[in-house]
Design a protein around this motif. Structure first.
Motif, PDB file in Angstrom:
ATOM      1  N   ASN A 131      -0.259 -17.089  -3.846  1.00 35.21           N
ATOM      2  CA  ASN A 131      -0.189 -18.047  -2.735  1.00 35.21           C
ATOM      3  C   ASN A 131      -0.785 -17.472  -1.447  1.00 35.21           C
ATOM      4  N   GLY A 132      -1.834 -16.686  -1.598  1.00 31.69           N
ATOM      5  CA  GLY A 132      -2.537 -16.161  -0.440  1.00 31.69           C
ATOM      6  C   GLY A 132      -1.967 -14.886   0.139  1.00 31.69           C
ATOM      7  N   ASN A 133      -0.847 -14.402  -0.366  1.00 33.33           N
ATOM      8  CA  ASN A 133      -0.216 -13.185   0.151  1.00 33.33           C
ATOM      9  C   ASN A 133      -0.354 -12.061  -0.872  1.00 33.33           C
ATOM     10  N   THR A 134      -0.873 -10.923  -0.432  1.00 31.86           N
ATOM     11  CA  THR A 134      -0.980  -9.761  -1.322  1.00 31.86           C
ATOM     12  C   THR A 134       0.211  -8.857  -1.078  1.00 31.86           C
ATOM     13  N   ASN A 135       1.367  -9.343  -1.463  1.00 34.35           N
ATOM     14  CA  ASN A 135       2.602  -8.583  -1.276  1.00 34.35           C
ATOM     15  C   ASN A 135       3.391  -8.479  -2.564  1.00 34.35           C
ATOM     16  N   VAL A 143       6.068  -8.841 -12.370  1.00 31.78           N
ATOM     17  CA  VAL A 143       5.498  -8.826 -11.029  1.00 31.78           C
ATOM     18  C   VAL A 143       6.658  -8.829 -10.052  1.00 31.78           C
ATOM     19  N   ILE A 144       6.753  -7.779  -9.226  1.00 31.38           N
ATOM     20  CA  ILE A 144       7.867  -7.659  -8.290  1.00 31.38           C
ATOM     21  C   ILE A 144       7.349  -7.745  -6.858  1.00 31.38           C
ATOM     22  N   GLN A 145       8.250  -8.062  -5.954  1.00 26.70           N
ATOM     23  CA  GLN A 145       7.932  -8.159  -4.536  1.00 26.70           C
ATOM     24  C   GLN A 145       8.623  -7.009  -3.807  1.00 26.70           C
ATOM     25  N   PRO A 146       7.908  -5.927  -3.490  1.00 23.38           N
ATOM     26  CA  PRO A 146       8.543  -4.758  -2.882  1.00 23.38           C
ATOM     27  C   PRO A 146       9.232  -5.038  -1.547  1.00 23.38           C
ATOM     28  N   SER A 147       8.784  -6.064  -0.817  1.00 19.98           N
ATOM     29  CA  SER A 147       9.390  -6.353   0.477  1.00 19.98           C
ATOM     30  C   SER A 147      10.858  -6.747   0.341  1.00 19.98           C
ATOM     31  N   GLU A 148      11.253  -7.323  -0.797  1.00 15.11           N
ATOM     32  CA  GLU A 148      12.664  -7.664  -1.006  1.00 15.11           C
ATOM     33  C   GLU A 148      13.499  -6.397  -1.198  1.00 15.11           C
ATOM     34  N   ILE A 149      12.939  -5.427  -1.897  1.00 17.58           N
ATOM     35  CA  ILE A 149      13.624  -4.146  -2.055  1.00 17.58           C
ATOM     36  C   ILE A 149      13.679  -3.419  -0.724  1.00 17.58           C
ATOM     37  N   GLY A 182      10.496   3.084  12.653  1.00 16.95           N
ATOM     38  CA  GLY A 182      10.557   3.080  11.195  1.00 16.95           C
ATOM     39  C   GLY A 182      10.486   1.682  10.616  1.00 16.95           C
ATOM     40  N   VAL A 183      11.241   0.753  11.194  1.00 15.18           N
ATOM     41  CA  VAL A 183      11.166  -0.635  10.735  1.00 15.18           C
ATOM     42  C   VAL A 183       9.811  -1.237  11.080  1.00 15.18           C
ATOM     43  N   GLY A 184       9.243  -0.814  12.216  1.00 17.60           N
ATOM     44  CA  GLY A 184       7.931  -1.315  12.609  1.00 17.60           C
ATOM     45  C   GLY A 184       6.849  -0.950  11.604  1.00 17.60           C
ATOM     46  N   VAL A 185       6.905   0.270  11.057  1.00 19.90           N
ATOM     47  CA  VAL A 185       5.921   0.680  10.042  1.00 19.90           C
ATOM     48  C   VAL A 185       6.040  -0.194   8.799  1.00 19.90           C
ATOM     49  N   ALA A 186       7.268  -0.423   8.347  1.00 20.58           N
ATOM     50  CA  ALA A 186       7.472  -1.269   7.169  1.00 20.58           C
ATOM     51  C   ALA A 186       6.997  -2.693   7.430  1.00 20.58           C
ATOM     52  N   THR A 187       7.284  -3.206   8.625  1.00 22.48           N
ATOM     53  CA  THR A 187       6.864  -4.570   8.970  1.00 22.48           C
ATOM     54  C   THR A 187       5.349  -4.670   9.017  1.00 22.48           C
ATOM     55  N   VAL A 190       4.045  -5.016   5.600  1.00 18.06           N
ATOM     56  CA  VAL A 190       4.271  -6.380   5.105  1.00 18.06           C
ATOM     57  C   VAL A 190       3.231  -7.333   5.680  1.00 18.06           C
ATOM     58  N   LEU A 191       2.926  -7.170   6.975  1.00 13.57           N
ATOM     59  CA  LEU A 191       1.949  -8.048   7.611  1.00 13.57           C
ATOM     60  C   LEU A 191       0.549  -7.833   7.054  1.00 13.57           C
ATOM     61  N   VAL A 192       0.238  -6.599   6.665  1.00 17.30           N
ATOM     62  CA  VAL A 192      -1.068  -6.333   6.053  1.00 17.30           C
ATOM     63  C   VAL A 192      -1.244  -7.164   4.786  1.00 17.30           C
ATOM     64  N   GLY A 193      -0.143  -7.375   4.079  1.00 20.54           N
ATOM     65  CA  GLY A 193      -0.189  -8.212   2.882  1.00 20.54           C
ATOM     66  C   GLY A 193      -0.201  -9.698   3.176  1.00 20.54           C
ATOM     67  N   GLY A 194      -0.050 -10.077   4.446  1.00 21.24           N
ATOM     68  CA  GLY A 194      -0.131 -11.487   4.819  1.00 21.24           C
ATOM     69  C   GLY A 194       1.175 -12.243   4.765  1.00 21.24           C
ATOM     70  N   ASP A 195       2.321 -11.527   4.650  1.00 21.14           N
ATOM     71  CA  ASP A 195       3.612 -12.197   4.511  1.00 21.14           C
ATOM     72  C   ASP A 195       4.312 -12.249   5.867  1.00 21.14           C
ATOM     73  N   LEU A 196       4.020 -13.268   6.641  1.00 24.28           N
ATOM     74  CA  LEU A 196       4.604 -13.415   7.978  1.00 24.28           C
ATOM     75  C   LEU A 196       6.094 -13.728   7.897  1.00 24.28           C
ATOM     76  N   GLY A 197       6.521 -14.504   6.904  1.00 30.07           N
ATOM     77  CA  GLY A 197       7.926 -14.869   6.785  1.00 30.07           C
ATOM     78  C   GLY A 197       8.829 -13.670   6.597  1.00 30.07           C
ATOM     79  N   THR A 198       8.467 -12.776   5.662  1.00 22.86           N
ATOM     80  CA  THR A 198       9.271 -11.576   5.438  1.00 22.86           C
ATOM     81  C   THR A 198       9.259 -10.666   6.652  1.00 22.86           C
ATOM     82  N   ALA A 199       8.133 -10.591   7.347  1.00 22.03           N
ATOM     83  CA  ALA A 199       8.051  -9.783   8.567  1.00 22.03           C
ATOM     84  C   ALA A 199       9.038 -10.291   9.617  1.00 22.03           C
ATOM     85  N   LEU A 200       9.163 -11.607   9.743  1.00 22.21           N
ATOM     86  CA  LEU A 200      10.116 -12.170  10.704  1.00 22.21           C
ATOM     87  C   LEU A 200      11.549 -11.865  10.297  1.00 22.21           C
TER      88      LEU A 200
END
Length: 428
Positions: A131-135, A143-149, A182-187, A190-200
């Motif tokens: 869906n356009g996000n490389t996350n 297929v797992i979503q690392p941002s949830e972990i 530290g949270v900023g690096v992770a965010t 996430v944004l590099v992958g295009g996932d704005l929702g998880t970043a918020l």
């Protein structure tokens, strides 16, 4: 035969007075139940189990049409979700038994593993675009979503750091370093992958933790302003996001394009009425509502179970939040307090975003409903988080004493029952 006298009638309480007395008695009973040592434990256990059960039923219902159309098996998605439940429940049980000392040893390794997984999504051959996000990360057949972990790992890491710096948190600089970078690096990953929702969601968790540790109000004002500016800028870089941002308050003005999903979500909720159409009777899941089993499962739930069903879901999430806050307030351990608050902010905040998205109060940003939406990457970390909360509730001093007394009584009862049995070979 006796007849009622006027004096007897005068002695009967007025119906309104009787109602007040009964209501007062019910409130007294409720207050007594809430003050029992194991209340938080049972509330967390019951609310989590109900949400998980309702989620399984709704995933089966919402995914059956899509699953049959794509694979020929109407139960494929439901069977996959059941598999993830079978994985998640033992993980939650283990998490509820993990000692705090061992859990805190996992904080830094968990943080770096989370960063590594987020970075791996951008490696060609490992990262998967959906869906356009490389996350997403391809792991064998899964297929797992690392941002949830990463959400759980970041909360664990931040709680550990803040617990170690408990006496230094009066200085606002210690509230920021190293958690905010530290949270900023992770965010950023996430944004590099295009996932704005998880970043918020990660930003919301960060702001919630800063509030819990007592950061100055000016930091919140600055942080919210900066996040709003960055989010609007990122939304403007994508034509689809920009259109969703401009039309979310009235999806019918772009009904056949960006408004299609939120409009049909509103159709589903509106047609549910008070009591719903019945489980399995949704019409919007027949190809009209995209992502019916994931981001928009709340709309299908409202159509099939009605307003009462949606209110039940909200009540269960609020029950989990209430019980977790009870644990956080009652504990004397800083780590347990910060961890409990972090999990509540994560689950409750994500629920609010998802429901607001379905109600067209927020733009569509692809956030699932915890424990209810389909997806193992979101389900298993959520169950582990709830397992940790249940473990914290079990280890409260009064709760631990009550459980120990119950085990002693049970052992005493078994021993008494065994002594009353005839010995082998002895005739009565």
């Amino acid at each position: 035969m006796t007849t009622a006298t006027p004096d007897d009638a005068n002695q009967r309480p007025h119906p309104f007075l009787r109602f007040r007395l009964e209501a007062r008695g019910a409130m007294a009973t409720l207050q007594a139940a809430l003050h029992r040592p194991l209340t938080s434990y049972y509330l967390l256990l019951a609310a989590s189990a109900l949400l998980l059960t309702i989620g399984l039923i709704m995933v089966l219902s919402a995914s059956s049409v899509w699953s049959y159309e794509k694979t020929g098996d109407a139960y494929l998605i439901a069977k996959r979700q059941l598999m993830w439940v079978a994985v998640g429940i033992p993980c939650a049980w283990i998490a509820s038994r993990v000692p705090e000392r061992f859990l805190r040893r996992l904080a830094w390794p968990g943080y770096f593993i989370a960063l590594g997984l987020l970075g791996a999504t951008q490696v060609p051959g490992l990262g998967t675009t959906i869906n356009g996000n490389t996350n997403w990360l391809g792991v064998g057949p899964f297929v797992i979503q690392p941002s949830e972990i990463a959400k759980l790992a970041l909360i664990l890491w931040a709680a550990h750091v803040y617990a170690r710096k408990e006496r230094l948190l009066e200085d606002w600089k210690h509230c920021l370093v190293p958690v905010v970078p530290g949270v900023g690096v992770a965010t950023l990953l996430v944004l590099v992958g295009g996932d704005l929702g998880t970043a918020l969601v990660l930003f919301a968790i960060l702001l919630g933790l800063l509030w819990v540790v007592g950061a100055p109000l000016r930091l919140f004002t600055l942080g919210i302003s900066a996040i709003s500016v960055v989010a609007l800028w990122l939304a403007s870089t994508s034509m689809e996001r920009r259109q969703r941002l401009l039309t979310f308050t009235d999806p019918f003005q772009d009904f056949h394009d960006t408004g299609w999903q939120p409009a049909h979500g509103l159709y589903a909720l509106a047609s549910g009425g008070w009591f719903g159409q019945g489980i399995g009777a949704s019409q919007q899941k027949w190809g009209y509502l995209p992502e019916a089993q994931t981001d928009y499962i709340f709309a299908v739930l409202g159509e099939e179970l009605g307003l009462l069903g949606t209110l039940l879901i909200l009540a269960l999430f609020l029950t989990i939040a209430y019980a977790a806050v009870r644990v956080a307030v009652a504990t004397e351990k800083p780590f347990v307090r910060y961890m409990s608050f972090g999990i509540v902010i994560w689950l409750l905040g994500q629920m609010i975003i998802n429901v607001g998205m379905v109600l067209a109060l927020l733009p569509v940003i692809g956030i699932p409903l915890p424990l209810v939406s389909y997806g193992g990457s979101a389900l298993v970390p959520s169950l582990v988080a709830l397992g940790l909360l249940i473990g914290f509730a079990r280890r409260e001093p009064e709760a631990a004493a009550a459980l120990a007394a119950r085990r002693r009584n049970r052992s005493a009862g078994l021993s008494a029952g065994n002594t009353g049995l005839p010995k082998a070979g002895k005739r009565l």
